[in-house]
Structures are given as C-alpha cells and as structure tokens.
Enzyme design. Structure first.
Site, mmCIF file in Angstrom:
data_model
loop_
_atom_site.group_PDB
_atom_site.id
_atom_site.type_symbol
_atom_site.label_atom_id
_atom_site.label_comp_id
_atom_site.label_asym_id
_atom_site.label_seq_id
_atom_site.Cartn_x
_atom_site.Cartn_y
_atom_site.Cartn_z
ATOM 1 N N ARG A 52 0.834 -1.209 0.000
ATOM 2 C CA ARG A 52 0.000 0.000 0.000
ATOM 3 C C ARG A 52 0.869 1.259 0.000
ATOM 4 O O ARG A 52 0.563 2.243 -0.676
ATOM 5 C CB ARG A 52 -0.953 -0.016 1.206
ATOM 6 C CG ARG A 52 -1.938 1.132 1.199
ATOM 7 C CD ARG A 52 -3.008 0.968 2.263
ATOM 8 N NE ARG A 52 -2.472 1.155 3.607
ATOM 9 C CZ ARG A 52 -3.180 0.991 4.720
ATOM 10 N NH1 ARG A 52 -4.451 0.636 4.657
ATOM 11 N NH2 ARG A 52 -2.632 1.178 5.899
ATOM 12 N N LYS A 151 -2.534 7.014 1.225
ATOM 13 C CA LYS A 151 -2.329 7.331 2.637
ATOM 14 C C LYS A 151 -1.253 8.405 2.711
ATOM 15 O O LYS A 151 -0.076 8.133 2.946
ATOM 16 C CB LYS A 151 -1.931 6.058 3.395
ATOM 17 C CG LYS A 151 -2.093 6.190 4.903
ATOM 18 C CD LYS A 151 -2.077 4.840 5.574
ATOM 19 C CE LYS A 151 -1.968 4.934 7.080
ATOM 20 N NZ LYS A 151 -3.103 5.581 7.732
ATOM 21 N N GLU A 184 -15.895 6.677 5.516
ATOM 22 C CA GLU A 184 -15.132 6.011 6.573
ATOM 23 C C GLU A 184 -15.131 6.896 7.808
ATOM 24 O O GLU A 184 -15.707 7.979 7.787
ATOM 25 C CB GLU A 184 -13.703 5.736 6.098
ATOM 26 C CG GLU A 184 -12.922 6.986 5.750
ATOM 27 C CD GLU A 184 -11.500 6.704 5.261
ATOM 28 O OE1 GLU A 184 -10.973 5.622 5.540
ATOM 29 O OE2 GLU A 184 -10.938 7.589 4.619
HETATM 30 N N1 PMP Z 1 -9.067 5.044 7.150
HETATM 31 C C1 PMP Z 1 -8.149 5.966 7.475
HETATM 32 C C2 PMP Z 1 -8.364 7.368 7.057
HETATM 33 C C3 PMP Z 1 -6.998 5.592 8.184
HETATM 34 O O1 PMP Z 1 -6.076 6.498 8.484
HETATM 35 C C4 PMP Z 1 -6.831 4.237 8.559
HETATM 36 C C5 PMP Z 1 -5.582 3.800 9.265
HETATM 37 N N2 PMP Z 1 -5.499 4.303 10.554
HETATM 38 C C6 PMP Z 1 -7.841 3.320 8.238
HETATM 39 C C7 PMP Z 1 -8.934 3.753 7.508
HETATM 40 C C8 PMP Z 1 -7.733 1.874 8.604
HETATM 41 O O2 PMP Z 1 -6.754 1.251 7.823
HETATM 42 P P1 PMP Z 1 -5.851 0.074 8.391
HETATM 43 O O3 PMP Z 1 -6.762 -1.021 8.783
HETATM 44 O O4 PMP Z 1 -4.956 -0.270 7.268
HETATM 45 O O5 PMP Z 1 -5.137 0.635 9.569
#
Ligand code: PMP
Length: 288
Positions: A52, A151, A184
């Site tokens: 990622r 990200k 989200e």
């Molecule tokens: N959405 C956002 C905006 C995030 O920053 C994160 C990670 N903290 C997630 C979703 C969850 O992703 P992951 O399970 O890969 O931590």
C-alpha cells in the site's frame, strides 16, 4: 529508554533523528505513511502495508530510496533494535528537502523514517461498552482532488472531521463523501450488520483500503457471514443492528451510539464481539 530510529539508510539514536525544516513533508504534507502493528514480535500484514505504501508513493509520483524487500528488512531491523514485543510502527516517506516553493522535482532524496514504539490503545472499557460516534459535516476528499486510497501525509481532511468528533466529546466521526454516502471514520473503516449480513462501504465511496478491513472481511467470510460491499447512507447507520470500526490501532471496536441514536441494544453486538475475538486470535497467531 531512548529509541533507535531508522532515518534514511540506517539506525540513529532518537536524539539524532532529525529532519530539515525545508523537507516538503513538513512544508506541504508532501509524502506518504503507514501505521503497522507488532503482535507477539510478529509484524502484522507487513507485506500488505508495504504494498500500500508503494502504491500511495506511485500515485503521488514519489520515488522510494529502496526496493520493497529492502524496506521490509529495514522495518524488521528497526523492530528488533527496539526489542518491540507488542507495539506500533510508523513508516514515513517524505518528498525530502526542497526549496520554499511547491516544486517537488527540486527535492532529490525523499526522507525515510521508521519509528517502532509502544502503542496507546483505547481503554479496554471502551471495547466492552462500545464507543459513541457522530456524523461529521466535513466531506471526505473528492477522489479527483486527492484519492482517499492514498495514505498521504496530508490528513487535514480527516483532522477537520476529528475536531468535530472531539467538539461533541466522542473519539470518532463518520465522514460522508460528496454524494452523501458513508466513506469512513477519520482513522478507521466502517462496518454495519443488518439482519445477520455484514455491510461495508466500497473503497470507491472514499476510504482508505484498510488492511484491518481486508482481514475482517476474510474472517467474516470464513465464519459463513455474508459480506456485502455497497454504498451506505446515514439512514443505514441509524437503523442497523450492529456497527463497528476497523483499523490498525483500534482493531475492531463496537459503536453503540450515532448522532444520539442508540445502535441495536446499546452494547457491542454478537457479530462485532465474535469478529473482535477472531481478529485477536488471528493477530496473535492462534489460528492461520
Ligand atoms: N481510514 C483511514 C483514514 C486511516 O487512516 C486508517 C488507518 N489508521 C484506516 C482507515 C484503517 O486502515 P488500516 O486497517 O490499514 O489501519
């Protein structure tokens, strides 16, 4: 104990881990990052996180100073050097040192930072009783402005929504996209349960493709739970039986109230609790 930090090409003492004030990561939020967990000395889903990170870098045309296998080794070295049994890794790649102008092409070497440290989890009580959440008015970044799958170091969109949560004395907020569909939470992905079916907004609704989200979907599937990825509205969140968030730091955490409305019977529901348990077993290697 002072930490050993990976800075660019090797480990340095915490006190020496410094970046320039001309680094575009600082000046413009120009860079990408990852947050990764360590459970019982095992780095959780490391390959997926590295993939990622490289995809995010590619989208913003940021060149990485090392290959994926080399970066995996650097992360493992940093975790070992700090003797981390259970902890959290922050991997940061910035555009590097440039001028005060926006031009990313003048930044020759991107900075690479790897921090492996302890983790501050939500208190256990919050997992047992469940968390409250509010709907943010801040709309999730339009995918044509900045794809939410990237990200990036520019988290102001999420931080604006987080401020709304904190103004309402709750830790998290639901972000909706420009069409009004659930995207989200500010740092976690969203799931709901209705009539025994697990629903998740598709990534295209404007979320990060969470690594934890992927694991939760696989675990639910293995338990024979039907998983449907479809656009969800605020209505769906108000009438669901169960609601939970998934994320690297939060793992799986039940939501028991949204915008002052009780979810289900006001406690984390049975599917939420079961998935939290399965997730814990999976992370700690008690099952494959
Ligand atoms: N959405 C956002 C905006 C995030 O920053 C994160 C990670 N903290 C997630 C979703 C969850 O992703 P992951 O399970 O890969 O931590």
């Amino acid at each position: 104990m002072a930490l050993k930090i990976w800075l660019n090409d090797g480990l340095v003492d915490e006190a020496d881990a410094k970046v320039s004030v001309f680094d575009h990561g600082l000046l413009y939020g120009d860079g990408v990052f990852e947050g990764i967990r360590v459970y019982d000395r095992k780095i959780f889903e490391l390959e997926a996180h590295i993939r990622r990170l490289y995809e995010s870098a590619r989208v913003i045309r940021l060149s990485m100073r090392m290959s994926e296998p080399e970066l995996i080794e650097a992360v493992e070295t940093t975790v070992r050097a700090n003797d981390i049994e259970d902890g959290y890794i922050r991997l940061v790649v910035t555009r590097g040192v440039g001028t005060l102008g926006l031009d990313p092409l003048v930044c020759t070497d991107g900075s690479l930072i790897i921090i492996a440290d302890k983790i501050q989890l939500y208190p256990e009580e919050l997992y047992e009783k469940g968390m409250k959440i509010v709907s943010a008015t801040t709309v999730r970044n339009h995918p044509l402005a900045l794809p939410p799958q990237v990200k990036s170091l520019n988290y102001l969109n999420n931080i604006m929504a987080k401020i709304e949560a904190l103004d309402n004395d709750v830790p998290e907020a639901v972000m909706y996209n420009h069409e009004g569909y659930v995207a989200e939470a500010t740092g976690d992905n969203i799931f709901i349960v209705r009539n025994g079916v697990l629903y998740a907004p598709p990534v295209e609704a404007g979320s990060l493709e969470g690594i934890t989200r992927g694991v939760v979907i696989r675990l639910a599937d293995r338990e024979g739970i039907t998983v449907v990825e479809k656009n969800l509205t605020r209505y769906d969140l108000y009438v669901c039986d169960e609601f939970f968030l998934s994320g690297t730091a939060a793992e799986v955490i039940g939501i028991v109230e949204i915008d002052g409305r009780t979810v289900g019977d006001g406690k984390p529901g049975p599917i939420t609790r079961m998935l939290r348990e399965r997730f814990d077993d999976y992370a700690r290697g008690k099952e494959k």
